[in-house]
Design a protein around this motif. Structure first.
Motif, PDB file in Angstrom:
ATOM      1  N   ASP A 279     -24.353 -31.889  47.295  1.00  0.00           N
ATOM      2  CA  ASP A 279     -23.949 -32.485  46.014  1.00  0.00           C
ATOM      3  C   ASP A 279     -25.034 -32.361  44.955  1.00  0.00           C
ATOM      4  O   ASP A 279     -24.752 -32.176  43.763  1.00  0.00           O
ATOM      5  CB  ASP A 279     -23.591 -33.962  46.222  1.00  0.00           C
ATOM      6  CG  ASP A 279     -22.314 -34.132  47.043  1.00  0.00           C
ATOM      7  OD1 ASP A 279     -21.520 -33.166  47.070  1.00  0.00           O
ATOM      8  OD2 ASP A 279     -22.141 -35.190  47.666  1.00  0.00           O
TER       9      ASP A 279
ATOM     10  N   LYS B 279     -27.699 -30.040  44.984  1.00  0.00           N
ATOM     11  CA  LYS B 279     -28.265 -28.713  44.721  1.00  0.00           C
ATOM     12  C   LYS B 279     -27.233 -27.595  44.537  1.00  0.00           C
ATOM     13  O   LYS B 279     -27.611 -26.465  44.228  1.00  0.00           O
ATOM     14  CB  LYS B 279     -29.194 -28.319  45.883  1.00  0.00           C
ATOM     15  CG  LYS B 279     -30.382 -29.246  46.080  1.00  0.00           C
ATOM     16  CD  LYS B 279     -31.378 -29.104  44.945  1.00  0.00           C
ATOM     17  CE  LYS B 279     -32.635 -29.944  45.198  1.00  0.00           C
ATOM     18  NZ  LYS B 279     -33.620 -29.802  44.096  1.00  0.00           N
TER      19      LYS B 279
ATOM     20  N   ASP C 295     -24.981 -26.871  42.267  1.00  0.00           N
ATOM     21  CA  ASP C 295     -24.923 -26.269  40.923  1.00  0.00           C
ATOM     22  C   ASP C 295     -26.099 -25.331  40.683  1.00  0.00           C
ATOM     23  O   ASP C 295     -25.936 -24.234  40.136  1.00  0.00           O
ATOM     24  CB  ASP C 295     -24.902 -27.370  39.862  1.00  0.00           C
ATOM     25  CG  ASP C 295     -23.516 -27.965  39.672  1.00  0.00           C
ATOM     26  OD1 ASP C 295     -22.536 -27.246  39.960  1.00  0.00           O
ATOM     27  OD2 ASP C 295     -23.414 -29.126  39.263  1.00  0.00           O
TER      28      ASP C 295
ATOM     29  N   ALA D 266     -25.582 -22.151  42.737  1.00  0.00           N
ATOM     30  CA  ALA D 266     -24.562 -21.292  42.127  1.00  0.00           C
ATOM     31  C   ALA D 266     -25.113 -20.565  40.906  1.00  0.00           C
ATOM     32  O   ALA D 266     -24.826 -19.381  40.688  1.00  0.00           O
ATOM     33  CB  ALA D 266     -23.339 -22.122  41.749  1.00  0.00           C
ATOM     34  N   LEU D 267     -25.930 -21.238  40.108  1.00  0.00           N
ATOM     35  CA  LEU D 267     -26.516 -20.632  38.918  1.00  0.00           C
ATOM     36  C   LEU D 267     -27.469 -19.505  39.295  1.00  0.00           C
ATOM     37  O   LEU D 267     -27.431 -18.419  38.705  1.00  0.00           O
ATOM     38  CB  LEU D 267     -27.248 -21.695  38.092  1.00  0.00           C
ATOM     39  CG  LEU D 267     -27.947 -21.186  36.819  1.00  0.00           C
ATOM     40  CD1 LEU D 267     -26.926 -20.582  35.851  1.00  0.00           C
ATOM     41  CD2 LEU D 267     -28.726 -22.318  36.145  1.00  0.00           C
TER      42      LEU D 267
ATOM     43  N   LYS E 291     -20.768 -17.772  37.253  1.00  0.00           N
ATOM     44  CA  LYS E 291     -21.180 -18.987  37.974  1.00  0.00           C
ATOM     45  C   LYS E 291     -19.961 -19.853  38.281  1.00  0.00           C
ATOM     46  O   LYS E 291     -19.835 -20.419  39.378  1.00  0.00           O
ATOM     47  CB  LYS E 291     -22.184 -19.787  37.136  1.00  0.00           C
ATOM     48  CG  LYS E 291     -22.600 -21.092  37.819  1.00  0.00           C
ATOM     49  CD  LYS E 291     -23.160 -22.110  36.853  1.00  0.00           C
ATOM     50  CE  LYS E 291     -23.271 -23.467  37.537  1.00  0.00           C
ATOM     51  NZ  LYS E 291     -23.717 -24.529  36.616  1.00  0.00           N
ATOM     52  N   TYR E 292     -19.039 -19.947  37.344  1.00  0.00           N
ATOM     53  CA  TYR E 292     -17.868 -20.801  37.515  1.00  0.00           C
ATOM     54  C   TYR E 292     -17.027 -20.341  38.712  1.00  0.00           C
ATOM     55  O   TYR E 292     -16.641 -21.141  39.567  1.00  0.00           O
ATOM     56  CB  TYR E 292     -17.027 -20.782  36.232  1.00  0.00           C
ATOM     57  CG  TYR E 292     -15.699 -21.493  36.370  1.00  0.00           C
ATOM     58  CD1 TYR E 292     -15.626 -22.897  36.360  1.00  0.00           C
ATOM     59  CD2 TYR E 292     -14.523 -20.756  36.526  1.00  0.00           C
ATOM     60  CE1 TYR E 292     -14.402 -23.546  36.497  1.00  0.00           C
ATOM     61  CE2 TYR E 292     -13.297 -21.394  36.670  1.00  0.00           C
ATOM     62  CZ  TYR E 292     -13.247 -22.790  36.660  1.00  0.00           C
ATOM     63  OH  TYR E 292     -12.048 -23.427  36.808  1.00  0.00           O
TER      64      TYR E 292
ATOM     65  N   LYS F 153     -18.940 -20.925  42.026  1.00  0.00           N
ATOM     66  CA  LYS F 153     -19.007 -22.355  42.390  1.00  0.00           C
ATOM     67  C   LYS F 153     -17.648 -22.847  42.890  1.00  0.00           C
ATOM     68  O   LYS F 153     -17.560 -23.650  43.834  1.00  0.00           O
ATOM     69  CB  LYS F 153     -19.439 -23.166  41.170  1.00  0.00           C
ATOM     70  CG  LYS F 153     -19.575 -24.681  41.422  1.00  0.00           C
ATOM     71  CD  LYS F 153     -20.665 -24.999  42.437  1.00  0.00           C
ATOM     72  CE  LYS F 153     -21.046 -26.473  42.429  1.00  0.00           C
ATOM     73  NZ  LYS F 153     -19.971 -27.433  42.515  1.00  0.00           N
TER      74      LYS F 153
ATOM     75  N   ASP G  31     -17.343 -24.427  46.598  1.00  0.00           N
ATOM     76  CA  ASP G  31     -16.839 -25.784  46.853  1.00  0.00           C
ATOM     77  C   ASP G  31     -15.671 -25.764  47.838  1.00  0.00           C
ATOM     78  O   ASP G  31     -15.585 -26.599  48.748  1.00  0.00           O
ATOM     79  CB  ASP G  31     -16.384 -26.436  45.542  1.00  0.00           C
ATOM     80  CG  ASP G  31     -17.562 -26.828  44.652  1.00  0.00           C
ATOM     81  OD1 ASP G  31     -18.681 -26.941  45.188  1.00  0.00           O
ATOM     82  OD2 ASP G  31     -17.356 -27.000  43.440  1.00  0.00           O
TER      83      ASP G  31
END
Length: 704
Positions: free
Chosen positions: A92, A94, A96, A99-100, A110-111, A114, A118
């Motif tokens: 939760d 790390k 983001d 993914a970046l 990235k979207y 991610k 998930d």
């Protein structure tokens, strides 16, 4: 009586013990099968899921001098165990950031990444694919240095799967004969390794044996623990010569571009040994460009009517039986002759023909009428005798090379249903039969080799760790295809073609050649000899050189040329260019150059440890005390000095002066796709050294 009771008692005890032992075993089997079933299923599943194969390194395919034609380069697939305990704890916080970093590293959204991450995390995916494409070693090391790939974060679940990709340092040079496919090509034994060619032929030696490993999680990192080490494949040393292959390919390519033909092939064979030194095959791709689309030299698609190159076989049959000699005269008339309801034409019949000619002149001028009249005169009514003698040359059987897709020759027999009125005449000058170009080359090579027919040879030896494992000797198909008298006359006929006949334009002042031109009208894939009013032709030339001491046999076949289509003007120039370069490069003594010995050799830039080993072996004075993995050598009058060859990360390296294999390794590790042409040292690179590398960028390097 007491003894009998004692013996009976002992046997009874043994039987009883055996019965009890058997009952115990059966009971145990029953328990294993029917009790604790879930436990054993779990153990089996765990063993299956956690056992993986360690891929054996495939052996190299080498040219006759040991240089690499096909090799395996490691590539890496990046996966993630999203159920790893440390990843669960920090996900939760790390996810983001991870993914970046991944998105920036691979240049992806990235979207989207991610979203997929998930989804798979919720499923507990233990085999999550981070990026769909494989990465090289250099990219792998940089990926591991990302901040979120720390072992305490996402690095704890990183799984690196190593796979070997087959590459050809010399691009498509002889690719159909080698058998390595372009990356992403359909089919193959292992990835881009084909079923055909030397890859398929020598699969048993090249493949090796895979090992076994168990996946274990140590300190939050999945690693493979070997339980059975892989047994790497052996190296195969072929007969192919990179220089000769380059000569043949370039000469054929230029003529294909000029004539806009459908396909072409050029073969260079060593006379005494049968070693195939070059075998170029070019066909038209869907985009119109020429490439190695098929092995026309020995495959089914290249099996076609040979045309006038077959006249040599016909004349040798007639001479061997004493029916005809080179001075015998035959009337070819006006160049057109009606035979059994069909008209046979000479190529220049519209000029009025040649009238009376000797058999030697008939052969030199390639008269269809003359050859047909000779063969029909002596074999009409005895057609079986003529065909049997053609069969005795071995021309009706495959060469048995072991390659997948080898073409099967076809020479009809008089009792076949397809034999008809003019068949004898048509066969005499190369129609109504099918041969592969390599079969034609094998026969002409036998004539050059004083009648000794040898099987074309593609593999010289197999080596494991540099040690000879198996050597392949020259195989003799027929120790003598005809008498010495017939052979000498046949050789004289072939020389005459290149002095006074249709091949005289190929002559040169430096060495004599012997051979035969061929021009045949070929069918459009069983659709007949004419399509839309247009005829399809095959131009060929088969011969050897030097005529007085044959060293090499060369056959060139080009199908579907536009415009001029004669063998002398389409296939002939390719033959002439190839043999001229071969003579200049391999047979001309060049005494002046041989007597000039350089004080110090030119040393290519490359890996420091390899240069030092070679220098020590040759006792070369190199001052190489440089703290660098890669070095370049400065040429001095009495000493060679080394300096570091700097390679900045993310920038195009300078590989000029380096050997091909070193340059390939360095450029691919820098993240570039490499296209290589030529042999020797790098003379030119398309991307300027020091420029920033863009993802997926291709660099072209010329060697010389």
């Amino acid at each position: 009586m007491e003894i009998r009771k004692e013996i009976t008692a002992r046997f009874g005890f043994i039987y009883f013990a055996a019965a009890i032992f058997g009952i115990v075993i059966v009971t145990k089997i029953f328990m294993i099968q029917n009790m604790d079933t879930e436990k054993w299923k779990g153990i089996a599943k765990d063993l299956k899921n956690n056992t993986t194969e360690i891929e054996a390194k495939r052996g190299n395919i080498c040219a006759d001098d040991g240089s690499i034609l096909a090799t395996s380069v490691p590539k890496y697939e990046l996966r993630l165990d999203l159920a790893a305990p440390r990843i669960k704890r920090v996900y939760d916080e790390k996810a983001d950031a991870f993914a970046l970093e991944v998105a920036e590293f691979f240049g992806i959204s990235k979207y989207q990444f991610k979203l997929k991450l998930d989804k798979d995390f919720k499923k507990g995916n233990r085999w999550f694919l981070i990026y769909p494409e494989e990465v090289n070693y250099n990219q792998l090391q940089r990926f591991k240095r990302l901040s979120t790939m720390n072992r305490g974060i996402f690095g704890s679940g990183l799984i690196v799967v190593t796979e070997n990709e087959r590459v050809m340092p010399h691009s498509e040079l002889a690719s159909r004969t080698i058998g390595t496919l372009n990356k992403g090509a359909f089919g193959g034994i292992h990835g881009n390794v084909g079923y055909s060619g030397i890859e398929g032929l020598m699969e048993g030696y090249l493949s090796g044996e895979n090992g076994k490993a168990v996946k274990r999680n140590y300190s939050g990192r999945w690693i493979n623990v070997p339980i059975i080490e892989p047994n790497d494949g052996s190296d195969v040393v072929t007969t192919l010569n990179v220089n000769l292959q380059d000569f043949a390919n370039d000469a054929l390519f230029r003529q294909m571009e000029t004539s806009q033909a459908e396909w072409g092939t050029a073969i260079v064979m060593e006379v005494k040994t049968g070693e195939v030194k070059a075998i170029a095959n070019l066909g038209r791709r869907k985009d119109g460009a020429y490439a190695e689309t098929y092995n026309f030299a020995l495959g089914h698609a290249g099996c076609s009517e040979p045309g006038s190159t077959f006249k040599l076989m016909s004349m040798m049959v007639a001479m061997e039986q004493g029916y005809v000699d080179t001075a015998d005269v035959f009337d070819t008339g006006n160049g057109a002759w009606d035979y059994r309801g069909q008209t046979i034409y000479d190529s220049d019949y519209h000029h009025g023909g040649h009238g009376k000619l000797t058999m030697k002149e008939i052969f030199e001028l390639s008269s269809n009428v003359g050859v047909a009249k000779i063969i029909t005169k002596y074999y009409e009514g005895h057609e079986e005798d003529y065909i049997d003698r053609i069969y005795n040359f071995g021309l009706n059987k495959p060469l048995g090379l072991g390659f997948a897709g080898e073409g099967v020759p076809y020479i009809k027999y008089p009792d076949d249903k397809v034999w008809w009125g003019p068949s004898l005449a048509w066969i005499s000058y190369g129609y109504e039969i099918k041969l592969t170009p390599l079969q034609t080359a094998t026969f002409y090579n036998a004539v050059a080799n004083d009648g000794r027919m040898v099987k074309p040879k593609f593999v010289k030896e197999v080596r494991r760790n540099g040690i000879l494992e198996k050597e392949f000797k020259t195989e003799v198909i027929n120790p003598s295809i005809c008498s010495k008298q017939t052979l000498k006359k046949a050789q004289a006929l072939l020389e005459g073609v290149c002095v006074d006949g249709t091949g005289k334009s190929l002559n040169n002042p430096y060495f004599a050649i012997a051979g035969k031109t061929g021009t045949a009208q070929v069918a459009y894939d069983n659709e007949g000899y004419s399509k839309g009013g247009r005829k399809n032709y095959q131009a060929s030339f088969a011969g050897y050189f030097p005529a007085d001491d044959p060293q090499y046999t060369c056959v060139v076949v080009i199908v579907g040329p536009k415009g001029t289509y004669y063998g002398s003007s389409v296939a002939g120039p390719v033959f002439k260019e190839i043999v001229s370069k071969v003579y200049a490069s391999f047979m001309d003594p060049r005494e002046k150059e041989m007597n000039q010995v350089a004080a110090l050799p030119i040393v290519k830039a490359g890996f420091k440890d390899e240069i030092e080993i070679t220098a020590n072996e040759l006792d070369l004075p190199i001052e190489a005390k440089v703290d660098s993995k890669l070095i370049k050598i400065n040429q001095g009058a009495e000493e060679l000095s080394a300096e570091a060859l700097a390679v900045a990360e993310g920038l195009v390296p300078d590989v000029c002066g380096m050997g091909g294999s070193d340059a390939l390794y360095l450029l691919e590790n820098a993240g570039l796709k490499v296209k290589m042409k030529g042999i020797g040292r790098v003379k030119k690179q398309s991307l300027k050294a020091g420029n920033k590398i863009r993802k997926g960028q291709t660099i072209y390097i010329d060697l010389g």
